[in-house]
Design an enzyme around this catalytic site. Structure first.
Site, PDB file in Angstrom:
ATOM      1  N   ASP A  67     -13.152 -24.377 -26.806  1.00  0.00           N
ATOM      2  CA  ASP A  67     -11.856 -24.990 -27.130  1.00  0.00           C
ATOM      3  C   ASP A  67     -12.105 -26.069 -27.968  1.00  0.00           C
ATOM      4  OD1 ASP A  67      -9.274 -25.844 -27.207  1.00  0.00           O
ATOM      5  OD2 ASP A  67      -9.368 -26.731 -25.177  1.00  0.00           O
ATOM      6  N   ASN A  74      -9.819 -28.119 -29.429  1.00  0.00           N
ATOM      7  CA  ASN A  74      -8.755 -29.169 -29.550  1.00  0.00           C
ATOM      8  C   ASN A  74      -8.179 -29.619 -28.153  1.00  0.00           C
ATOM      9  OD1 ASN A  74      -7.219 -26.806 -28.936  1.00  0.00           O
ATOM     10  ND2 ASN A  74      -5.741 -27.204 -30.618  1.00  0.00           N
ATOM     11  N   ASP A  95      -6.614 -27.850 -25.609  1.00  0.00           N
ATOM     12  CA  ASP A  95      -5.557 -27.493 -25.175  1.00  0.00           C
ATOM     13  C   ASP A  95      -5.884 -26.592 -23.817  1.00  0.00           C
ATOM     14  OD1 ASP A  95      -6.218 -25.320 -26.417  1.00  0.00           O
ATOM     15  OD2 ASP A  95      -4.520 -24.997 -27.418  1.00  0.00           O
ATOM     16  N   ASP A 105     -10.389 -21.306 -29.355  1.00  0.00           N
ATOM     17  CA  ASP A 105      -9.822 -20.941 -30.730  1.00  0.00           C
ATOM     18  C   ASP A 105     -10.804 -20.680 -31.506  1.00  0.00           C
ATOM     19  OD1 ASP A 105     -10.985 -23.603 -31.076  1.00  0.00           O
ATOM     20  OD2 ASP A 105      -9.230 -24.440 -30.036  1.00  0.00           O
ATOM     21  N   ASP A 157     -10.387  -6.506 -33.590  1.00  0.00           N
ATOM     22  CA  ASP A 157      -9.728  -5.734 -32.665  1.00  0.00           C
ATOM     23  C   ASP A 157      -8.570  -5.100 -33.198  1.00  0.00           C
ATOM     24  OD1 ASP A 157      -9.650  -4.352 -30.090  1.00  0.00           O
ATOM     25  OD2 ASP A 157     -10.619  -6.055 -29.329  1.00  0.00           O
ATOM     26  N   ASP A 208      -9.354  -0.183 -30.453  1.00  0.00           N
ATOM     27  CA  ASP A 208      -8.758  -0.284 -28.908  1.00  0.00           C
ATOM     28  C   ASP A 208      -8.154   0.884 -28.548  1.00  0.00           C
ATOM     29  OD1 ASP A 208      -8.102  -2.202 -26.737  1.00  0.00           O
ATOM     30  OD2 ASP A 208      -6.245  -1.339 -27.427  1.00  0.00           O
ATOM     31  N   GLU A 259     -13.227   2.575 -28.964  1.00  0.00           N
ATOM     32  CA  GLU A 259     -13.298   2.791 -27.409  1.00  0.00           C
ATOM     33  C   GLU A 259     -12.749   4.011 -26.958  1.00  0.00           C
ATOM     34  OE1 GLU A 259     -11.374   0.124 -23.718  1.00  0.00           O
ATOM     35  OE2 GLU A 259     -10.113   0.726 -25.432  1.00  0.00           O
ATOM     36  N   HIS A 312     -14.734  -7.324 -21.888  1.00  0.00           N
ATOM     37  CA  HIS A 312     -13.715  -8.293 -21.451  1.00  0.00           C
ATOM     38  C   HIS A 312     -12.642  -7.218 -20.181  1.00  0.00           C
ATOM     39  CE1 HIS A 312     -12.074  -5.650 -24.403  1.00  0.00           C
ATOM     40  NE2 HIS A 312     -10.870  -6.048 -23.991  1.00  0.00           N
ATOM     41  N   ASP A 313     -13.171  -6.150 -20.027  1.00  0.00           N
ATOM     42  CA  ASP A 313     -12.454  -5.318 -19.214  1.00  0.00           C
ATOM     43  C   ASP A 313     -13.195  -4.872 -17.953  1.00  0.00           C
ATOM     44  OD1 ASP A 313     -10.257  -5.025 -20.922  1.00  0.00           O
ATOM     45  OD2 ASP A 313     -11.049  -3.204 -21.880  1.00  0.00           O
TER      46      ASP A 313
HETATM   47  C1  GLC Z   1      -8.199  -1.786 -24.109  1.00  0.00           C
HETATM   48  C2  GLC Z   1      -8.626  -3.106 -24.098  1.00  0.00           C
HETATM   49  C3  GLC Z   1      -7.800  -3.805 -22.886  1.00  0.00           C
HETATM   50  C4  GLC Z   1      -6.306  -3.651 -23.011  1.00  0.00           C
HETATM   51  C5  GLC Z   1      -5.827  -2.125 -23.265  1.00  0.00           C
HETATM   52  C6  GLC Z   1      -4.765  -2.052 -23.796  1.00  0.00           C
HETATM   53  O1  GLC Z   1      -8.624  -0.929 -22.886  1.00  0.00           O
HETATM   54  O2  GLC Z   1      -9.831  -3.403 -24.184  1.00  0.00           O
HETATM   55  O3  GLC Z   1      -8.334  -4.963 -22.578  1.00  0.00           O
HETATM   56  O4  GLC Z   1      -5.663  -4.049 -22.005  1.00  0.00           O
HETATM   57  O5  GLC Z   1      -6.682  -1.609 -24.173  1.00  0.00           O
HETATM   58  O6  GLC Z   1      -4.615  -2.449 -25.249  1.00  0.00           O
HETATM   59 CA    CA Z   2      -7.796 -24.792 -28.329  1.00  0.00          CA
END
Ligand code: GLC
Ligand code: CA
Length: 556
Positions: free
Chosen positions: A21, A23, A25, A29, A98, A199, A256, A328-329
Site C-alpha cells: 500500500d 498511500n 489507505d 495498489d 487477469d 479466469d 484456469e 489467491h484461491d
Molecule cells: C476464479 C478466481 C476466483 C474467483 C472466481 C470467479 O476461480 O480465481 O478468485 O472467485 O474465478 O471469478
Molecule cells: Ca492504497
C-alpha cells in the site's frame, strides 16, 4: 514441441489488494507494486500476473468487473498501470492481467441496460429466463452457494450466475459478447501487456438447453460440474478467442482449467493450443467433495507425489503446465502440503524444490517465497472470503459444531492467501501505514522479507537460488526441456524424479520428519541445491535428514 519465449521464465502472482500500500489507505495498489519491482527483479521474476485491478465493486475482490477499460481508483489510475507496464519492461518483466470474462459485475453498464430492457440488445448479453413463482429455471448450485438464479431487478425475469449473484454470467453464444471480449483483450495487448491469466474459463460453455440434474445435497441442488460435464464445444469459443487475440500478439495465456479430458490436452496447450499453458490443480483439488469443504480428505505426502506425477504424465511433452503450490484461491501451500506440526524452514524448502523443479512453468504466489503460512482465525466474523462464509454455513448445516466449522474454514479459507504481504517486522508487516483491509498474519515478526533477505539460509534465499538455477546456462536446457522420470515412486514419504536432458538431474526429497536412506543409482557430480549444509553418505547410500531435499547432477 516448438520452443516459446516464455518457456524458461519464472512467474509470480500478485494479489494487488494485499501486496503493498503506497498511500496508507490500507489497500495495496499499483504504485505500491511499482515500488517493489526492484524486489521482484532481484528475486529473478520474469512474468508478473496481477489479480484483477479493474473497476469493480469488489464483491468477489475484483473478479466482478464493472468496467473492463478502467482501473479501480482504489488500485490507482490508468497512468499508473501504463507506468507499471513500462517500468516492469525496463527490468525485463512482462505483465499479465487477469481476464475475467465468464461473467461481469451486476454494476456493469451491460447489466444495467439489460435490466432496463431485457428484450433489447443487452438482454442477450446474459442468460435470462422468465421468472416462475416457486420454480427455478434449473436446480444448479452456484460455486459460492445457493441457486444460480436471481431476479433481474425491475423485470419479470431471472438471470444466471454460476458464481456470486453480483457476477452475472455473460452469454458466449452471442457473437456480440465475444466481439466485446476480443476487443477488450486486444486493447490491453496494444498497451504492451505480455498476456493474460484466464479466469474460470471452463464455465463459458453451458449445456443447452438448460435442464435439471440429479441433486447432490439436501438442498435439492446440484453442483455446476454436472452441467459442465455435459457441455460440448467449448473449443470453438476458445479457438476463436486465440485466433482473434493472443495468437496475433504471440502473447502468453494461462488458463484456469479444471476439467480437461486427457485427449483434450493437445487442443488446450499443444503447439497451437487455445492457451500457452494451464495450471496444474491436481494437488489442489485432491480429496475434494461435492458435499463441501468439511468433507475434504486431507492430502498426505504420498498423495501429493502421486498428484504431481499424474499431472506430469498426462501432459508429458505435449506442452507446459504451470506449476503452483498456492494462489489467491487456496490456503498457503506450506500449511496444506506439509504434515501438521512439521511446518519449518527445511520442510518449506523441500516442498518448494519438489514443485519448482517439475517440468513446466513455475508460478510463485506472493509471500510463498517467504514461506508465509495460513492465518489463525478466531471467529467467522473475521472472514472476508465469500466462499469461506458459505462453506461455514454448509458445515453447520451438515451438523458440525461452530468450533468444528471454524476449523474447516480456517484450513481452506481463501483469506489465508490474501493476508497482507509480510515485508518487515514493522507495524502491519510494513504493508501499510494505515489500517490493513484484512488482518496481517501475527507471525510477521518472524516471517518477513526484510529479515529473510539478509539471511543466507532463509526460505527467500532458497527461492532465489532455485530461480538462479533455472536460469543457469549450464542447466537451463535440462531443467526447462528435460523429460521427467519418477524414481522410487512406490516409496513412502519420499518424492524423487529425474530431469533428463543434456544433463541428468536427480531431485529427491525426504517428505517426513525422520531420516530415510536412499541408494543413489549412480554417483553424483554436483550438488545444485541442498536445504541442509551437509549430505550424510557412505558408499553411495545417502541418509537424508528430515525434510532434506537435494538436486544433484548425476553422472549420466
Ligand atoms: C476464479 C478466481 C476466483 C474467483 C472466481 C470467479 O476461480 O480465481 O478468485 O472467485 O474465478 O471469478
Ligand atoms: Ca492504497
Amino acid at each position: 514441441m516448438n520452443k516459446k519465449w516464455w518457456h524458461d521464465k519464472v512467474a509470480y502472482q500478485i494479489y494487488p489488494k494485499s501486496f503493498y500500500d503506497s498511500n496508507g489507505d490500507g489497500i495495496g495498489d499499483i504504485p505500491g507494486i511499482i515500488s517493489k519491482l526492484g524486489y521482484l527483479a532481484d528475486l529473478g521474476i520474469d512474468i508478473l500476473w496481477l489479480s484483477p485491478c479493474y473497476q469493480s465493486p469488489l464483491a468477489d475482490q475484483g473478479y466482478d468487473i464493472s468496467d473492463y477499460y478502467s482501473i479501480d481508483p482504489r488500485f490507482g489510475t490508468m497512468e499508473d498501470m501504463e507506468r507499471l507496464i513500462a517500468e516492469a519492461k525496463k527490468r525485463g518483466i512482462c505483465i499479465l492481467m487477469d481476464l475475467v470474462v465468464n461473467h461481469c459485475s451486476d454494476e456493469h453498464e451491460w447489466f444495467r441496460k439489460a435490466c432496463e430492457n431485457p428484450e433489447g440488445k443487452y438482454g442477450k448479453y446474459f442468460y435470462l429466463r422468465d421468472k416462475k413463482e416457486g420454480d427455478l429455471p434449473t436446480n444448479w448450485r452456484s460455486y459460492f452457494g445457493g441457486p444460480v438464479w436471481e431476479d433481474l431487478p425491475g423485470t419479470d425475469k431471472q438471470y444466471l450466475h454460476v458464481f456470486h449473484r453480483k457476477q452475472p454470467d455473460l452469454n458466449w453464444e452471442n457473437p456480440e459478447v465475444r466481439e466485446e471480449v476480443y476487443r477488450n483483450i486486444n486493447w490491453w495487448l496494444d498497451k504492451g501487456l505480455g498476456g493474460f491469466r484466464i479466469d474460470a474459463i471452463i464455465n463459458i460453455k453451458k449445456a443447452l438447453p438448460f435442464r435439471d440434474y440429479e441433486p447432490d445435497r439436501e438442498d435439492g441442488l446440484c453442483s455446476i460440474n454436472a452441467m459442465l460435464t455435459e457441455a460440448k464445444g467449448i473449443g470453438v469459443f476458445l479457438g476463436e478467442m486465440r485466433d482473434r487475440t493472443f495468437k496475433k500478439y504471440d502473447a502468453f495465456a494461462v488458463g484456469e482449467v479444471f476439467n480437461e479430458k486427457p485427449e483434450e490436452i493437445p487442443e488446450f496447450i499443444g503447439d497451437d493450443g487455445y492457451f500457452s499453458s494451464m495450471f496444474d490443480f491436481n494437488e489442489a483439488v485432491f480429496g475434494g467433495s461435492e458435499k463441501g469443504w468439511y468433507d475434504i480428505t486431507p492430502i498426505t505426502p504420498d498423495d501429493y507425489k502421486k498428484c504431481c506425477f499424474e499431472a506430469q504424465a498426462r501432459v508429458g511433452d505435449i506442452g507446459f503446465l504451470s506449476n503452483i503450490i498456492e494462489n489467491h484461491d487456496e490456503p498457503r501451500g506450506v500449511s496444506r502440503y506439509i504434515p501438521e506440526g512439521d511446518c519449518c524452514i527445511e520442510s518449506k524448502k523441500m516442498l518448494a524444490a519438489l514443485n519448482f523443479m517439475l517440468r513446466g512453468l513455475p508460478f510463485i504466489y506472493q509471500g510463498q517465497e517467504l514461506g508465509m503460512e495460513n492465518v489463525p482465525i478466531a471467529s467467522i466474523d473475521e472472514v472476508d472470503d465469500i466462499s469461506a462464509r458459505d462453506e461455514y454455513q454448509v458445515a453447520l448445516e451438515a451438523g458440525l459444531s461452530s468450533e468444528e466449522a471454524l476449523k474447516v474454514v480456517s484450513k481452506y479459507s481463501r483469506d489465508n492467501a490474501r493476508t497482507p504481504m509480510q515485508w518487515s517486522d514493522e507495524t502491519n508487516a510494513g504493508f501499510t501505514t494505515g489500517t490493513p483491509w484484512l488482518k496481517v498474519n501475527p507471525n510477521y515478526l518472524s516471517i518477513n522479507a526484510a529479515a529473510q533477505m539478509k539471511d543466507e539460509d532463509s526460505v527467500y534465499s532458497f527461492y532465489k537460488k532455485m530461480i538462479a538455477l533455472r536460469k543457469d546456462p549450464v542447466y537451463k536446457e535440462t531443467i526447462v526441456y528435460g523429460a521427467l522420470e519418477p524414481v522410487w515412486a512406490e516409496r513412502h514419504n519420499l518424492m524423487a524424479y529425474y530431469q533428463k536432458g543434456e544433463r541428468t538431474l536427480l531431485v529427491v526429497g525426504n517428505y517426513q520428519r525422520d531420516e530415510q536412506e536412499v541408494k543413489l543409482p549412480t554417483v553424483y557430480k554436483n550438488v545444485l541445491l541442498n536445504n541442509y549444509h551437509d549430505i550424510a553418505q557412505e558408499n553411495g547410500t545417502v541418509r537424508l535428514h528430515g525434510y532434506q531435499v537435494l538436486v544433484l547432477e548425476m553422472s549420466a
